[in-house]
Design a protein around this motif. Sequence first.
Motif, mmCIF file in Angstrom:
data_model
loop_
_atom_site.group_PDB
_atom_site.id
_atom_site.type_symbol
_atom_site.label_atom_id
_atom_site.label_comp_id
_atom_site.label_asym_id
_atom_site.label_seq_id
_atom_site.Cartn_x
_atom_site.Cartn_y
_atom_site.Cartn_z
ATOM 1 N N GLU A 134 6.926 10.363 3.146
ATOM 2 C CA GLU A 134 6.813 9.277 3.929
ATOM 3 C C GLU A 134 6.151 9.614 5.125
ATOM 4 N N ASP A 135 6.176 10.874 5.633
ATOM 5 C CA ASP A 135 5.428 11.095 6.885
ATOM 6 C C ASP A 135 3.858 10.995 6.511
ATOM 7 N N LEU A 136 3.552 11.359 5.424
ATOM 8 C CA LEU A 136 2.081 11.141 5.060
ATOM 9 C C LEU A 136 1.664 9.741 4.873
ATOM 10 N N VAL A 137 2.533 9.032 4.100
ATOM 11 C CA VAL A 137 2.301 7.623 4.071
ATOM 12 C C VAL A 137 2.252 7.141 5.457
ATOM 13 N N GLN A 138 3.381 7.087 6.560
ATOM 14 C CA GLN A 138 3.224 6.647 7.614
ATOM 15 C C GLN A 138 2.006 7.210 8.456
ATOM 16 N N ALA A 139 1.486 8.170 8.267
ATOM 17 C CA ALA A 139 0.179 8.831 8.855
ATOM 18 C C ALA A 139 -0.825 7.904 8.412
ATOM 19 N N LEU A 140 -0.921 7.791 7.113
ATOM 20 C CA LEU A 140 -2.007 7.302 6.358
ATOM 21 C C LEU A 140 -1.766 5.705 7.133
ATOM 22 N N ASN A 141 -0.758 5.081 6.980
ATOM 23 C CA ASN A 141 -0.840 3.745 7.456
ATOM 24 C C ASN A 141 -1.124 3.454 8.915
ATOM 25 N N ASP A 142 -0.854 4.575 9.764
ATOM 26 C CA ASP A 142 -1.458 4.530 11.371
ATOM 27 C C ASP A 142 -2.980 4.532 11.432
ATOM 28 N N MET A 150 0.749 -1.340 -0.059
ATOM 29 C CA MET A 150 0.195 -0.149 0.019
ATOM 30 C C MET A 150 0.882 1.336 0.011
ATOM 31 N N ALA A 151 2.133 1.431 0.759
ATOM 32 C CA ALA A 151 2.860 2.348 0.749
ATOM 33 C C ALA A 151 3.778 2.634 -0.387
ATOM 34 N N GLU A 152 3.773 1.455 -1.361
ATOM 35 C CA GLU A 152 4.444 1.816 -2.508
ATOM 36 C C GLU A 152 3.263 2.064 -3.554
ATOM 37 N N GLU A 153 2.135 1.820 -3.593
ATOM 38 C CA GLU A 153 1.013 2.694 -4.379
ATOM 39 C C GLU A 153 1.154 4.144 -3.991
ATOM 40 N N SER A 154 0.824 4.376 -2.682
ATOM 41 C CA SER A 154 0.980 5.932 -2.378
ATOM 42 C C SER A 154 2.084 6.507 -2.981
ATOM 43 N N THR A 155 3.537 6.119 -2.731
ATOM 44 C CA THR A 155 4.432 6.737 -3.377
ATOM 45 C C THR A 155 4.420 6.879 -4.698
ATOM 46 N N LYS A 156 3.900 5.654 -5.429
ATOM 47 C CA LYS A 156 3.770 5.806 -6.811
ATOM 48 C C LYS A 156 2.932 6.906 -7.515
ATOM 49 N N SER A 157 1.726 6.868 -6.630
ATOM 50 C CA SER A 157 0.720 7.925 -6.852
ATOM 51 C C SER A 157 1.442 9.477 -6.778
ATOM 52 N N TRP A 158 2.314 9.569 -5.624
ATOM 53 C CA TRP A 158 2.801 10.899 -5.396
ATOM 54 C C TRP A 158 3.889 10.968 -6.595
ATOM 55 N N ALA A 159 4.858 10.260 -7.061
ATOM 56 C CA ALA A 159 5.660 10.421 -7.977
ATOM 57 C C ALA A 159 4.859 10.749 -9.104
ATOM 58 N N ASP A 160 3.617 10.368 -9.445
ATOM 59 C CA ASP A 160 2.942 10.821 -10.567
ATOM 60 C C ASP A 160 2.558 12.218 -10.736
ATOM 61 N N THR A 161 2.041 12.643 -9.260
ATOM 62 C CA THR A 161 1.787 13.842 -8.989
ATOM 63 C C THR A 161 2.962 14.894 -9.292
ATOM 64 N N ASP A 162 3.935 14.276 -8.920
ATOM 65 C CA ASP A 162 5.312 15.274 -9.026
ATOM 66 C C ASP A 162 5.484 15.434 -10.394
ATOM 67 N N SER A 163 5.432 14.542 -11.300
ATOM 68 C CA SER A 163 5.747 14.591 -12.471
ATOM 69 C C SER A 163 4.753 15.834 -13.382
ATOM 70 N N GLU A 164 3.579 15.618 -12.990
ATOM 71 C CA GLU A 164 2.446 16.558 -13.601
ATOM 72 C C GLU A 164 2.534 17.849 -13.054
ATOM 73 N N SER A 165 2.934 18.133 -11.753
ATOM 74 C CA SER A 165 3.247 19.352 -11.144
ATOM 75 C C SER A 165 4.468 20.100 -11.877
ATOM 76 N N SER A 166 5.482 19.265 -12.271
ATOM 77 C CA SER A 166 6.642 20.012 -12.744
ATOM 78 C C SER A 166 6.399 20.572 -13.966
ATOM 79 N N SER A 167 5.529 20.037 -14.784
ATOM 80 C CA SER A 167 4.891 20.672 -16.012
ATOM 81 C C SER A 167 4.198 21.791 -15.899
ATOM 82 N N SER A 168 3.593 22.132 -14.875
ATOM 83 C CA SER A 168 2.754 23.217 -14.472
ATOM 84 C C SER A 168 3.542 24.538 -14.523
ATOM 85 N N SER A 169 3.166 25.538 -14.779
ATOM 86 C CA SER A 169 3.827 26.941 -14.645
ATOM 87 C C SER A 169 4.024 27.136 -13.080
#
Length: 133
Positions: free
Chosen positions: A55-63, A1-20
């Motif tokens: 990681e803090d957010l993923v840990q909080a979500l896991n908790d 589950m943590a891997e999925e969360s990290t992956k979705s955050w990585a996807d969000t990062d790539s999208e946000s880097s393309s925005s102005s």
Amino acid sequence: MAEESTKSWADTDSESSSSSSSSSDSEQEEVHYLIDDQTSDDEVFDFSNIEFTREDLVQALNDMVHEYKTLSHTFEEIKAENASLKNSSAKSSSDELEDTDSLKIELSKLRIENELLRSESSELKAEVEKLTK
């Protein structure tokens, strides 16, 4: 589950880097405004802190998921115990009703027997009076 969360955050990062950068700056201002608007009692993390990581957010979500599972398990146990208590209460109530019914029957029998004994006693008294005369 943590891997999925990290992956979705990585996807969000790539999208946000393309925005102005101007929209990114305004979004950060909005986030800071919303953060400043919250009461400190509701905050678990200091979102304005640069040290806050995914990681803090993923840990909080896991908790939270772990706590949810624990609470759900506890809820199910209490629910089962409550049902058991209701069943035992209903059973004891029906047992008490059966006991009450049997006691009423016994009382009726004793009343009938008592009336028979009274009438017999009256007959004996009448016979005793007759014999004494």
